[in-house]
Design a protein around this motif. Structure first.
Motif, PDB file in Angstrom:
ATOM      1  N   ASN A  18       0.829  -1.206   0.000  1.00 26.94           N
ATOM      2  CA  ASN A  18       0.000   0.000   0.000  1.00 26.94           C
ATOM      3  C   ASN A  18       0.862   1.254   0.000  1.00 26.94           C
ATOM      4  N   GLU A  28      -5.410   9.903  -0.554  1.00 29.29           N
ATOM      5  CA  GLU A  28      -5.674   8.950  -1.630  1.00 29.29           C
ATOM      6  C   GLU A  28      -4.668   7.828  -1.498  1.00 29.29           C
ATOM      7  N   SER A  31      -3.170   0.354  -3.816  1.00 27.99           N
ATOM      8  CA  SER A  31      -2.722  -0.908  -3.236  1.00 27.99           C
ATOM      9  C   SER A  31      -2.524  -1.939  -4.327  1.00 27.99           C
ATOM     10  N   ARG A  54      -7.821   1.426  -5.860  1.00 23.60           N
ATOM     11  CA  ARG A  54      -7.485   2.804  -5.507  1.00 23.60           C
ATOM     12  C   ARG A  54      -8.492   3.270  -4.460  1.00 23.60           C
ATOM     13  N   ARG A  55      -8.005   3.952  -3.426  1.00 21.76           N
ATOM     14  CA  ARG A  55      -8.890   4.573  -2.446  1.00 21.76           C
ATOM     15  C   ARG A  55      -8.924   6.060  -2.749  1.00 21.76           C
ATOM     16  N   ARG A  56     -10.120   6.554  -3.042  1.00 20.19           N
ATOM     17  CA  ARG A  56     -10.277   7.961  -3.394  1.00 20.19           C
ATOM     18  C   ARG A  56     -10.286   8.841  -2.149  1.00 20.19           C
ATOM     19  N   GLY A  59     -13.102   8.520   0.319  1.00 22.58           N
ATOM     20  CA  GLY A  59     -13.214   7.263   1.059  1.00 22.58           C
ATOM     21  C   GLY A  59     -13.709   6.088   0.247  1.00 22.58           C
ATOM     22  N   LEU A  61     -13.688   3.073  -2.397  1.00 25.95           N
ATOM     23  CA  LEU A  61     -12.687   2.125  -2.872  1.00 25.95           C
ATOM     24  C   LEU A  61     -13.070   1.694  -4.280  1.00 25.95           C
ATOM     25  N   ARG A  86     -18.043   1.578  -0.910  1.00 23.23           N
ATOM     26  CA  ARG A  86     -17.891   2.496   0.220  1.00 23.23           C
ATOM     27  C   ARG A  86     -17.695   1.620   1.430  1.00 23.23           C
TER      28      ARG A  86
END
Length: 90
Positions: A18, A28, A31, A54-56, A59, A61, A86
């Motif tokens: 990550n 942001e 992973s 990708r985590r924006r 929040g 995913l 989410r």
């Protein structure tokens, strides 16, 4: 018309990496995960995949799986799954 699932995949992610970047509007992240498991149902198979989610900053995913299902009778099924999720705090 009623849709019925053909199979269900259960998997673990024994390896993952990550990175995150903090900015003015939030954090942001990106992973990379290795996934291993089984598909059961009308299709029985070994499941192997990589996920590059990708985590924006809001929040959400955004998963992106690419992998293969190796059926018990020897066939190979290649797949690409993506979506939007989410995650909630527990």
């Amino acid at each position: 018309m009623r849709l019925e699932p053909s199979y269900r995949v259960t998997f673990t992610t024994p390896e993952s990496w990550n990175v995150g970047l903090e900015g003015e509007t939030g954090t942001e992240g990106q992973s990379f995960l290795i996934a291993e498991g089984r598909a059961e149902g009308r299709l029985s198979a070994r499941y192997r995949a990589a996920n590059f989610p990708r985590r924006r900053t809001d929040g959400a995913l955004v998963p992106e799986f690419r992998g293969a299902l190796q059926t018990d009778d020897g066939a190979a099924i290649l797949f690409h799954w993506n979506g939007l999720a989410r995650l909630t705090e527990t």
